[in-house]
Design a protein around this motif. Structure first.
Motif, short mmCIF file in Angstrom:
data_model
loop_
_atom_site.label_atom_id
_atom_site.label_comp_id
_atom_site.label_asym_id
_atom_site.label_seq_id
_atom_site.Cartn_x
_atom_site.Cartn_y
_atom_site.Cartn_z
N GLU A 70 0.82 -1.21 0.00
CA GLU A 70 0.00 0.00 0.00
C GLU A 70 0.86 1.27 0.00
OE1 GLU A 70 0.35 -1.41 4.27
OE2 GLU A 70 -0.17 -2.36 2.37
N PHE A 71 2.03 1.22 0.63
CA PHE A 71 2.95 2.36 0.61
C PHE A 71 3.60 2.48 -0.76
CE2 PHE A 71 4.02 2.21 5.45
CZ PHE A 71 2.72 2.54 5.75
N THR A 74 1.17 3.71 -3.54
CA THR A 74 0.88 5.13 -3.39
C THR A 74 2.06 5.98 -3.83
OG1 THR A 74 -0.57 4.58 -1.53
CG2 THR A 74 0.08 6.87 -1.75
N THR A 98 -5.78 9.35 3.71
CA THR A 98 -5.07 8.07 3.74
C THR A 98 -3.90 8.09 2.76
OG1 THR A 98 -7.10 6.92 4.34
CG2 THR A 98 -5.33 5.57 3.40
N ARG A 102 -0.03 7.63 3.80
CA ARG A 102 0.78 6.58 3.17
C ARG A 102 2.02 7.15 2.51
NH1 ARG A 102 -3.66 2.60 0.25
NH2 ARG A 102 -4.58 1.79 2.17
N ARG A 105 4.53 8.03 5.31
CA ARG A 105 5.12 6.82 5.89
C ARG A 105 6.00 6.09 4.88
NH1 ARG A 105 0.38 3.71 8.71
NH2 ARG A 105 2.11 2.39 9.36
N ALA A 106 5.62 6.10 3.61
CA ALA A 106 6.44 5.45 2.57
C ALA A 106 7.78 6.15 2.44
CB ALA A 106 5.69 5.47 1.23
#
Length: 126
Positions: A70-71, A74, A98, A102, A105-106
């Protein structure tokens, strides 16, 4: 299967999942070219410079592949395909907040994975 908007290497495939709802998955990480500053124009064709460019590209690609899907999805849609957060939210079927979370955090994870490879010699001595 419907291909979502893409301008680069990653494509979002939209398929109908078991519940009848659309599910999305992304293709693999695109081939990454990481430009390296070359201060000497004659250095562009040199084998050592070309090797370093390819090695940096390989390291970034490996770090991207280590990110949770998911990271990674994105980040690839944002940085390589150039989609806006709103477009990414639409493609992935999530909220814009979201997507932003993401992405943050990625980038933290990517920085953590690459820190040892791209650290300056003086920062390694600390």
């Amino acid at each position: 299967m419907i291909l979502a908007k893409s301008t680069g290497g990653a494509l979002a495939d939209q398929e109908t999942g078991p519940s009848g709802n659309p599910s999305r998955r992304l293709a693999t990480v695109p081939a990454v070219f990481v430009p390296m500053p070359v201060w000497n124009p004659q250095a562009v064709g040199r084998p050592d410079v070309m090797f370093e460019v390819r090695e940096r590209s390989r390291l970034v690609r490996a770090a991207l592949e280590r990110l949770p899907p998911e990271f990674r999805d994105t980040l690839v849609l944002k940085e390589y395909d150039g989609l806006s957060c709103e477009e990414i939210a639409e493609v992935l079927g999530v909220a814009v907040g979201t997507v932003k979370s993401r992405l943050f955090r990625a980038k933290l994870e990517l920085k953590r994975h690459l820190a040892a490879f791209f650290a300056s010699p003086s920062s390694l001595a600390d």
